[in-house]
Design a protein around this motif. Structure first.
Motif, mmCIF file in Angstrom:
data_model
loop_
_atom_site.group_PDB
_atom_site.id
_atom_site.type_symbol
_atom_site.label_atom_id
_atom_site.label_comp_id
_atom_site.label_asym_id
_atom_site.label_seq_id
_atom_site.Cartn_x
_atom_site.Cartn_y
_atom_site.Cartn_z
ATOM 1 N N GLY A 237 0.034 -1.560 1.188
ATOM 2 C CA GLY A 237 1.254 -2.307 1.475
ATOM 3 C C GLY A 237 1.378 -2.779 2.906
ATOM 4 N N SER A 274 7.924 -2.762 -4.313
ATOM 5 C CA SER A 274 8.461 -1.413 -4.394
ATOM 6 C C SER A 274 7.721 -0.644 -5.472
ATOM 7 N N ASN A 275 7.959 0.668 -5.562
ATOM 8 C CA ASN A 275 7.343 1.469 -6.614
ATOM 9 C C ASN A 275 7.806 1.032 -7.991
ATOM 10 N N SER A 285 1.817 4.328 -8.498
ATOM 11 C CA SER A 285 2.902 4.466 -7.531
ATOM 12 C C SER A 285 2.325 4.948 -6.211
ATOM 13 N N LEU A 286 3.120 4.842 -5.156
ATOM 14 C CA LEU A 286 2.734 5.333 -3.837
ATOM 15 C C LEU A 286 3.634 6.506 -3.462
ATOM 16 N N ASN A 289 6.263 4.558 0.033
ATOM 17 C CA ASN A 289 6.225 3.103 -0.106
ATOM 18 C C ASN A 289 7.197 2.490 0.896
ATOM 19 N N GLU A 292 10.153 0.202 -0.476
ATOM 20 C CA GLU A 292 10.987 0.752 -1.543
ATOM 21 C C GLU A 292 12.357 0.102 -1.579
ATOM 22 N N ASP A 445 7.325 10.145 -7.486
ATOM 23 C CA ASP A 445 7.132 9.200 -6.375
ATOM 24 C C ASP A 445 8.242 8.162 -6.348
#
Length: 483
Positions: A237, A274-275, A285-286, A289, A292, A445
């Motif tokens: 990202g 975003s997630n 997912s991160l 993030n 987000e 997450d």
């Protein structure tokens, strides 16, 4: 979305990949990379892939990258030192699987109502059914099978229950599944006209192909395209590298945004997602993030004596509903907020539209006549300025504090619910399914990231309200002293 930059256009991937290992393709000798530098992560199952692609392209695709394995599955690594500004990957349009390459006889029957994603999904289905006869077999055989897809449209109801606290992803998942089914029902009669190349295609088949396109394809001037080899680039990202189109040379390429040492994984940015988007469309997912977002929806009480008037004013002056960076629509009573990083009174990240909504909502007192005057003053102020309602703080500091204390209360309620959901997900479970464990991690997450955003907004509001009160007291004391 395609952005024009001179003769180039940047391509955002429609969506990306799942965090899973990909099927095996043929093996061959690997001699173009210094073995000592890649022994630990070289994916020997993919040694034939780049030579096959370069033969198909009739040109070199990359001399700086190789396919290896990382914790994210198959990835691309630097085979030699890379400097910022180097072109690290170049794939001609002729070596891409594109939506506009759909057979004309099929395209003609589909008409203009079927989008590029669905058209490319049909192209992919045709190549899948052709099997080893397909000229794209080495590429198609590398795509994840249905059981390896983790975007939320493939989640069971019990899986989706884990993310029910996040209203956007839950709502958008249901919406997207319904849209895919609608698309399939509209194209199914056309597919049945071509039983030789599209035999017994089911909704599940189409959903799989559709999701592969959404998670791996980039937009271009003619629709969308799947770009072999570039598929192995994972998401970062914070990266400034994206896929570029050179319309004159008819190639897609990636420029390094920083230096890479030999053997280092190379990534690019799919978008400022975003997630919610990563889960819905990419299937991963991160843990942290930076992009987000979280939705806050606030309803006007049905028993508010001025409800009708407030709704009319809000709808008339509210910023028109639009899509955010993640492609989600907002409505006049829902607000997407990002992490509030500023500590000053500006509250960057807390939408002005949300604060305006709170100011209108809190225009209540025992005297309805005075309430009407308050609302009329806000409308008059908007008309005299830029048309945006309640853009500036209320002149009455007690009303301004009341409005923001209302927001603080609402956000703190959400924080309590998020904490309870996360705590529940972290409890030990007897379920040992690999997919469930992975999806539970994704749910944590998502909720943890959105909770971080809510806490940042809460912190800012906790600082804002006392500062207003202090200013009001200071103003009163100064006024008394002057008199």
């Amino acid at each position: 979305m395609v952005l024009r930059i001179g003769k180039f256009s940047t391509q955002q991937p429609w969506r990306w990949r799942c965090l899973c290992q990909l099927p095996v393709i043929s093996r061959n000798n690997f001699s173009s990379i210094t073995k000592s530098k890649v022994t630990n992560n070289l994916d020997r199952e993919c040694e034939d892939f780049l030579p096959w692609l370069e033969k198909k392209a009739g040109a070199e695709v990359s001399s700086k990258l190789y396919i290896g394995k990382s914790s994210f599955g198959r990835s691309l690594f630097s085979s030699k030192r890379i400097h910022a500004g180097d072109c690290i990957l170049r794939v001609p349009y002729s070596a891409q699987l594109a939506s506009h390459s759909l057979l004309p006889e099929i395209s003609a029957l589909l008409g203009d109502n079927v989008g590029s994603v669905s058209k490319l999904a049909i192209v992919l289905l045709i190549e899948q059914q052709a099997g080893q006869v397909s000229e794209w077999a080495p590429y198609v055989s590398c795509l994840p099978c249905l059981g390896e897809m983790h975007s939320t449209i493939f989640w069971s109801q019990s899986d989706l229950d884990m993310i029910s606290q996040s209203s956007v992803v839950h709502k958008e998942t249901i919406k997207q599944k319904a849209q895919i089914e609608k698309e399939f029902l509209s194209i199914k009669p056309v597919l049945e006209h071509f039983p030789r190349i599209l035999k017994n295609i089911t909704l599940q088949d189409f959903m799989h192909a559709y999701s592969l396109v959404k998670s791996r394809a980039w937009g271009n001037m003619e629709g969308v395209s799947l770009i072999p080899f570039a598929d192995f680039l994972n998401h970062d990202g914070s990266s400034e590298s994206v896929v570029l189109n050179d319309e004159d040379k008819q190639v897609s390429e990636v420029i390094a945004d920083r230096n890479y040492a030999p053997g280092e994984e190379v990534r690019l940015r799919y978008g400022k997602f975003s997630n919610t988007t990563l889960l819905l469309d990419f299937g991963f997912s991160l843990s942290y993030n930076m992009h987000e977002r979280v939705e806050i929806q606030i309803n006007l009480p049905d028993n508010d004596a001025l409800r009708k008037m407030k709704v009319e004013i809000l709808q008339r002056h509210h910023i028109p509903a639009c899509k955010d960076d993640n492609g989600f629509n907002s409505s006049w009573d829902s607000f997407l907020i990002k992490e509030v990083k500023s500590t000053d009174k500006k509250g960057k990240g807390l939408p002005q539209s949300l604060r305006a909504f709170a100011r209108i909502l809190c225009c209540t007192s025992r005297q309805v006549i005075l309430e009407n005057l308050d609302l009329n003053d806000l409308v008059l102020e908007a008309a005299q300025a830029d048309g945006r309602l309640a853009r500036l703080p209320l002149k009455n500091s007690s009303r301004e504090i009341e409005a923001h204390e209302f927001l603080l209360s609402r956000i703190n309620q959400l924080i309590e619910k998020y904490n309870a959901s996360i705590k529940s997900l972290r409890r030990p479970t007897s379920l040992s399914c690999k997919n469930y464990a992975l999806r539970r991690k994704m749910a944590i997450d998502l909720l943890t990231g959105e909770l971080r955003v809510l806490k940042s907004a809460s912190t800012w509001l906790k600082n804002y309200c006392p500062s207003l009160l202090q200013q009001a007291l200071h103003s009163t004391i100064y006024s008394d002293f002057s008199e």
